[in-house]
Design a protein around this motif. Structure first.
Motif, PDB file in Angstrom:
ATOM      1  N   HIS A 257       0.825  -1.212   0.000  1.00  0.00           N
ATOM      2  CA  HIS A 257       0.000   0.000   0.000  1.00  0.00           C
ATOM      3  C   HIS A 257       0.859   1.261   0.000  1.00  0.00           C
ATOM      4  CE1 HIS A 257      -3.282  -2.779   0.993  1.00  0.00           C
ATOM      5  NE2 HIS A 257      -4.086  -1.826   0.555  1.00  0.00           N
ATOM      6  N   GLU A 258       2.020   1.203   0.624  1.00  0.00           N
ATOM      7  CA  GLU A 258       2.917   2.354   0.620  1.00  0.00           C
ATOM      8  C   GLU A 258       3.438   2.623  -0.788  1.00  0.00           C
ATOM      9  OE1 GLU A 258       4.710   2.135   5.191  1.00  0.00           O
ATOM     10  OE2 GLU A 258       5.824   1.259   3.514  1.00  0.00           O
ATOM     11  N   LEU A 259       3.729   1.567  -1.528  1.00  0.00           N
ATOM     12  CA  LEU A 259       4.217   1.725  -2.903  1.00  0.00           C
ATOM     13  C   LEU A 259       3.123   2.265  -3.815  1.00  0.00           C
ATOM     14  CD1 LEU A 259       6.293  -1.574  -3.237  1.00  0.00           C
ATOM     15  CD2 LEU A 259       7.170   0.755  -3.009  1.00  0.00           C
ATOM     16  N   GLY A 260       1.881   1.819  -3.575  1.00  0.00           N
ATOM     17  CA  GLY A 260       0.729   2.344  -4.301  1.00  0.00           C
ATOM     18  C   GLY A 260       0.716   2.060  -5.786  1.00  0.00           C
ATOM     19  N   ASP A 261       1.401   1.011  -6.223  1.00  0.00           N
ATOM     20  CA  ASP A 261       1.480   0.677  -7.643  1.00  0.00           C
ATOM     21  C   ASP A 261       0.347  -0.271  -8.018  1.00  0.00           C
ATOM     22  OD1 ASP A 261       2.318   0.438 -10.229  1.00  0.00           O
ATOM     23  OD2 ASP A 261       3.947  -0.967  -9.790  1.00  0.00           O
ATOM     24  N   SER A 262      -0.796   0.272  -8.384  1.00  0.00           N
ATOM     25  CA  SER A 262      -1.970  -0.539  -8.679  1.00  0.00           C
ATOM     26  C   SER A 262      -1.953  -1.002 -10.140  1.00  0.00           C
ATOM     27  CB  SER A 262      -3.239   0.280  -8.420  1.00  0.00           C
ATOM     28  OG  SER A 262      -4.395  -0.495  -8.635  1.00  0.00           O
ATOM     29  N   PRO A 263      -2.104  -2.305 -10.400  1.00  0.00           N
ATOM     30  CA  PRO A 263      -2.075  -2.789 -11.788  1.00  0.00           C
ATOM     31  C   PRO A 263      -3.318  -2.364 -12.568  1.00  0.00           C
ATOM     32  CG  PRO A 263      -2.628  -4.582 -10.286  1.00  0.00           C
ATOM     33  CD  PRO A 263      -2.269  -3.399  -9.436  1.00  0.00           C
ATOM     34  N   THR A 264      -3.154  -2.247 -13.876  1.00  0.00           N
ATOM     35  CA  THR A 264      -4.263  -1.917 -14.778  1.00  0.00           C
ATOM     36  C   THR A 264      -4.634  -3.154 -15.564  1.00  0.00           C
ATOM     37  OG1 THR A 264      -3.537   0.377 -14.997  1.00  0.00           O
ATOM     38  CG2 THR A 264      -5.001  -0.465 -16.699  1.00  0.00           C
ATOM     39  N   SER A 265      -5.917  -3.443 -15.659  1.00  0.00           N
ATOM     40  CA  SER A 265      -6.360  -4.633 -16.382  1.00  0.00           C
ATOM     41  C   SER A 265      -7.624  -4.334 -17.169  1.00  0.00           C
ATOM     42  CB  SER A 265      -6.598  -5.805 -15.413  1.00  0.00           C
ATOM     43  OG  SER A 265      -7.412  -5.409 -14.325  1.00  0.00           O
ATOM     44  N   ILE A 266      -7.796  -5.067 -18.254  1.00  0.00           N
ATOM     45  CA  ILE A 266      -8.995  -4.961 -19.089  1.00  0.00           C
ATOM     46  C   ILE A 266      -9.564  -6.351 -19.319  1.00  0.00           C
ATOM     47  CG2 ILE A 266      -8.127  -2.895 -20.281  1.00  0.00           C
ATOM     48  CD1 ILE A 266      -7.753  -4.909 -22.740  1.00  0.00           C
ATOM     49  N   ARG A 267     -10.806  -6.388 -19.746  1.00  0.00           N
ATOM     50  CA  ARG A 267     -11.453  -7.642 -20.151  1.00  0.00           C
ATOM     51  C   ARG A 267     -12.132  -7.387 -21.483  1.00  0.00           C
ATOM     52  NH1 ARG A 267     -16.291  -8.495 -19.254  1.00  0.00           N
ATOM     53  NH2 ARG A 267     -16.322  -7.053 -17.495  1.00  0.00           N
ATOM     54  N   ILE A 268     -11.768  -8.171 -22.500  1.00  0.00           N
ATOM     55  CA  ILE A 268     -12.304  -7.927 -23.838  1.00  0.00           C
ATOM     56  C   ILE A 268     -13.737  -8.444 -23.955  1.00  0.00           C
ATOM     57  CG2 ILE A 268     -10.014  -7.994 -24.887  1.00  0.00           C
ATOM     58  CD1 ILE A 268     -10.776 -10.782 -26.015  1.00  0.00           C
ATOM     59  N   ASN A 269     -14.453  -7.899 -24.913  1.00  0.00           N
ATOM     60  CA  ASN A 269     -15.821  -8.317 -25.218  1.00  0.00           C
ATOM     61  C   ASN A 269     -15.755  -9.359 -26.324  1.00  0.00           C
ATOM     62  OD1 ASN A 269     -18.480  -8.617 -26.005  1.00  0.00           O
ATOM     63  ND2 ASN A 269     -18.917  -6.423 -26.157  1.00  0.00           N
ATOM     64  N   PRO A 270     -15.907 -10.658 -26.003  1.00  0.00           N
ATOM     65  CA  PRO A 270     -15.732 -11.700 -27.019  1.00  0.00           C
ATOM     66  C   PRO A 270     -16.786 -11.673 -28.111  1.00  0.00           C
ATOM     67  CG  PRO A 270     -16.607 -12.635 -24.981  1.00  0.00           C
ATOM     68  CD  PRO A 270     -16.248 -11.212 -24.676  1.00  0.00           C
ATOM     69  N   SER A 271     -17.857 -10.913 -27.912  1.00  0.00           N
ATOM     70  CA  SER A 271     -18.860 -10.766 -28.965  1.00  0.00           C
ATOM     71  C   SER A 271     -18.406  -9.786 -30.039  1.00  0.00           C
ATOM     72  CB  SER A 271     -20.193 -10.284 -28.374  1.00  0.00           C
ATOM     73  OG  SER A 271     -20.720 -11.227 -27.476  1.00  0.00           O
ATOM     74  N   LYS A 272     -17.343  -9.033 -29.739  1.00  0.00           N
ATOM     75  CA  LYS A 272     -16.872  -8.025 -30.695  1.00  0.00           C
ATOM     76  C   LYS A 272     -15.434  -8.247 -31.157  1.00  0.00           C
ATOM     77  CE  LYS A 272     -20.088  -4.349 -29.415  1.00  0.00           C
ATOM     78  NZ  LYS A 272     -20.274  -2.908 -29.143  1.00  0.00           N
ATOM     79  N   ILE A 273     -14.569  -8.741 -30.286  1.00  0.00           N
ATOM     80  CA  ILE A 273     -13.181  -9.002 -30.675  1.00  0.00           C
ATOM     81  C   ILE A 273     -12.709 -10.312 -30.050  1.00  0.00           C
ATOM     82  CG2 ILE A 273     -12.541  -6.576 -31.044  1.00  0.00           C
ATOM     83  CD1 ILE A 273     -11.294  -6.555 -28.268  1.00  0.00           C
ATOM     84  N   ASP A 274     -11.692 -10.920 -30.671  1.00  0.00           N
ATOM     85  CA  ASP A 274     -11.150 -12.187 -30.182  1.00  0.00           C
ATOM     86  C   ASP A 274      -9.873 -12.008 -29.373  1.00  0.00           C
ATOM     87  OD1 ASP A 274     -13.152 -13.721 -31.476  1.00  0.00           O
ATOM     88  OD2 ASP A 274     -12.054 -13.557 -33.365  1.00  0.00           O
ATOM     89  N   ILE A 275      -9.147 -10.931 -29.666  1.00  0.00           N
ATOM     90  CA  ILE A 275      -7.892 -10.655 -28.964  1.00  0.00           C
ATOM     91  C   ILE A 275      -7.877  -9.185 -28.573  1.00  0.00           C
ATOM     92  CG2 ILE A 275      -6.583 -12.482 -30.121  1.00  0.00           C
ATOM     93  CD1 ILE A 275      -5.466 -10.356 -32.005  1.00  0.00           C
ATOM     94  N   PRO A 276      -7.060  -8.806 -27.598  1.00  0.00           N
ATOM     95  CA  PRO A 276      -7.019  -7.398 -27.192  1.00  0.00           C
ATOM     96  C   PRO A 276      -6.579  -6.495 -28.338  1.00  0.00           C
ATOM     97  CG  PRO A 276      -5.913  -8.784 -25.576  1.00  0.00           C
ATOM     98  CD  PRO A 276      -6.171  -9.644 -26.773  1.00  0.00           C
ATOM     99  N   PRO A 277      -7.050  -5.248 -28.377  1.00  0.00           N
ATOM    100  CA  PRO A 277      -6.607  -4.308 -29.413  1.00  0.00           C
ATOM    101  C   PRO A 277      -5.090  -4.190 -29.436  1.00  0.00           C
ATOM    102  CG  PRO A 277      -8.470  -3.412 -28.201  1.00  0.00           C
ATOM    103  CD  PRO A 277      -8.058  -4.657 -27.487  1.00  0.00           C
ATOM    104  N   ALA A 278      -4.529  -4.129 -30.642  1.00  0.00           N
ATOM    105  CA  ALA A 278      -3.076  -4.185 -30.800  1.00  0.00           C
ATOM    106  C   ALA A 278      -2.365  -2.999 -30.159  1.00  0.00           C
ATOM    107  CB  ALA A 278      -2.726  -4.272 -32.288  1.00  0.00           C
ATOM    108  N   HIS A 279      -3.043  -1.860 -30.044  1.00  0.00           N
ATOM    109  CA  HIS A 279      -2.376  -0.670 -29.525  1.00  0.00           C
ATOM    110  C   HIS A 279      -2.240  -0.690 -28.000  1.00  0.00           C
ATOM    111  CE1 HIS A 279      -6.673   0.268 -29.291  1.00  0.00           C
ATOM    112  NE2 HIS A 279      -6.363   1.058 -28.277  1.00  0.00           N
ATOM    113  N   LEU A 280      -2.968  -1.558 -27.316  1.00  0.00           N
ATOM    114  CA  LEU A 280      -2.831  -1.667 -25.867  1.00  0.00           C
ATOM    115  C   LEU A 280      -1.620  -2.536 -25.536  1.00  0.00           C
ATOM    116  CD1 LEU A 280      -6.541  -2.190 -24.733  1.00  0.00           C
ATOM    117  CD2 LEU A 280      -5.213  -0.077 -24.764  1.00  0.00           C
ATOM    118  N   LYS A 281      -0.868  -2.126 -24.541  1.00  0.00           N
ATOM    119  CA  LYS A 281       0.362  -2.829 -24.200  1.00  0.00           C
ATOM    120  C   LYS A 281       0.053  -3.957 -23.217  1.00  0.00           C
ATOM    121  CE  LYS A 281       3.277   1.165 -25.167  1.00  0.00           C
ATOM    122  NZ  LYS A 281       4.307   2.103 -24.665  1.00  0.00           N
TER     123      LYS A 281
END
Length: 463
Positions: free
Chosen positions: A26-50
């Motif tokens: 909690h002191e470091l405060g480095d919270s991870p960022t995550s996404i969940r794709i919509n399988p009805s619209k795409i099969d893999i994450p958008p290429a521009h996201l790291k």
């Protein structure tokens, strides 16, 4: 970040708590960022996201190596992915371990706004199942409607009701998810300002509210149905104590999710915890042990119904009129129209699955519905005046003209700025970025009308 000493003291004997690493994280405060794709619209994450790694307990979840400006990502506005905290994606694992997703299910997400768990559930359920996403606070229910509209499915409804209202339909749901309002200590790393609002009194208040919510909604779960209870709190009073309260006051039995494989959660860093009285099993997430925020989940099955079961009435399929002209028009806008049902209410036309016609009647008679299926629009003299929901839906026809725009034009469109694209198209068209529709526009030769909803427009400027 300085954590409340009362919180740290209360966690000293809680299963899995490791004081030094917990405080340091909690002191470091480095919270991870995550996404969940919509399988009805795409099969893999958008290429521009790291993309860094997949979220291990969710088939569509991914960690990002850095947090982008999601506000300025057209893919986000097109509903191709949802920004969701990774620990809460554990809901997928819990659902898969507790219920047969091949069945036609009625599912309630009781405290659904802003829509993270509802969009997750919508991606898990088959098209014959029905998801009801509820939010009691009106302003938050509007946000829920927006996010479910982005997901684009016909088998999702949004309601705006108090939990006790669902007791009118006893034994209706096969699965109920209660992500209960809580003291929020599990999100301190992501929202440091929430630390100032935390207190032991607030924890006690939340615990009582959680009990009331569960008691109010319990009758709407059918015998044999599944309850998934979760919080983003570390406090035992909101987690293990609630598990014991459920077993003391409701006709339920605890479900052990990892019974078939007791090693997988260890590999993920998820802690199995037991309640003090009944030793019922729940699952804890600590940010120093998993790549995510604080989270808790427990599963239960209803073993006895002590109410008058709800019996679904037979509903004769109806159409409000011949719909011959409307059908000819809608065929242009909707793929596989013969496999769907549409109805008109207050001059608006909605698209739902025909299997849910009786369900719609039941819900209309007992609850306040803010969204049913897909709002298509209103019928004009010669054509449909389309709504934003239709543009984002997965039911939109391939016959609908689509205008692909550049990134700069997409941002201008999302800001609802005026721009005139170079296009031979005339009339209504979907405005799309790299093939993903953002909303409607109307090409009129030397003019282009931007129909992106005013309330959704981007208000800030590019960083």
């Amino acid at each position: 970040m300085s954590l409340p000493q009362a919180l740290l003291d209360s966690l000293s004997q809680v299963t899995g708590y490791q004081a030094d690493s917990f405080i340091k994280t909690h002191e470091l405060g480095d919270s991870p960022t995550s996404i969940r794709i919509n399988p009805s619209k795409i099969d893999i994450p958008p290429a521009h996201l790291k993309i860094q790694d997949p979220v291990p307990w969710n088939n569509n979840g991914y960690y990002l190596s850095e947090r982008p400006a999601f506000t300025f990502d057209p893919y986000f506005h097109a509903g191709t992915y949802y920004v969701q905290e990774a620990s809460s994606m554990f809901l997928e694992y819990a659902v898969r371990q507790s219920i047969d997703l091949n069945n036609e299910l009625r599912v309630l997400d009781l405290c659904a706004a802003p829509g993270g768990k509802s969009t997750l559930l919508a991606s898990l359920l088959n098209s014959d199942s029905l998801l009801v996403s509820n939010e009691v606070i009106k302003s938050r229910a509007n946000i829920l409607v927006d996010n479910m509209s982005k997901w684009g499915l016909t088998n999702t409804y949004v309601t705006n009701n108090d939990p006790k209202d669902f007791s009118r339909i006893g034994g209706y749901f096969d699965l109920i998810v209660v992500d209960a309002p809580c003291s929020g200590s599990g999100l301190f790393r992501r929202d440091p300002e929430a630390v100032t609002e935390w207190s032991l009194d607030n924890v006690a208040m939340c615990s009582h509210r959680q009990q009331r919510i569960l008691a109010d909604v319990w009758d709407s779960l059918k015998e044999g149905g599944i309850l998934l209870y979760s919080t983003c709190s570390y406090s035992e009073a909101e987690n293990e104590t609630i598990m014991d309260w459920i077993l003391d006051n409701l006709s339920a039995k605890n479900i052990v999710l990892d019974k078939k494989d007791t090693t997988v959660l260890d590999q993920w860093g998820i802690i199995r915890t037991a309640s003090a009285k009944h030793e019922s099993i729940g699952y804890r997430f600590y940010p120093d042990q998993v790549k995510g925020e604080g989270f808790f989940l427990a599963a239960f099955q209803k073993i006895k119904a002590d109410y008058q079961p709800f019996y679904q009435p037979r509903v004769k399929p109806q159409r409000t009129k011949s719909f011959k002209q409307e059908k000819n028009i809608l065929t242009h806008w909707i793929d596989d129209l013969e496999d769907k049902m549409w109805f008109e209410k207050n001059e608006n036309i909605y698209l739902i699955n025909p299997e849910h016609e009786a369900d719609l009647k039941v819900l209309q008679n007992n609850l306040y519905i803010k969204k049913a299926g897909i709002l298509l629009g209103q019928m004009g003299a010669k054509d449909l005046i389309p709504e934003h929901e239709l543009a984002l839906s997965t039911s939109i026809s391939t016959k609908v003209p689509v205008l692909d725009v550049s990134y700069e034009e997409a941002i201008a469109y999302l800001r609802k700025d005026d721009f005139v694209p170079d296009t031979p198209l005339r009339g209504w068209c979907g405005v799309a970025y790299e093939g993903h529709i953002l909303g409607w526009g109307k090409a009129l030769g030397n003019r282009f009308n931007n129909y992106y909803p005013k309330e959704l427009r981007i208000l800030s400027r590019l960083p």
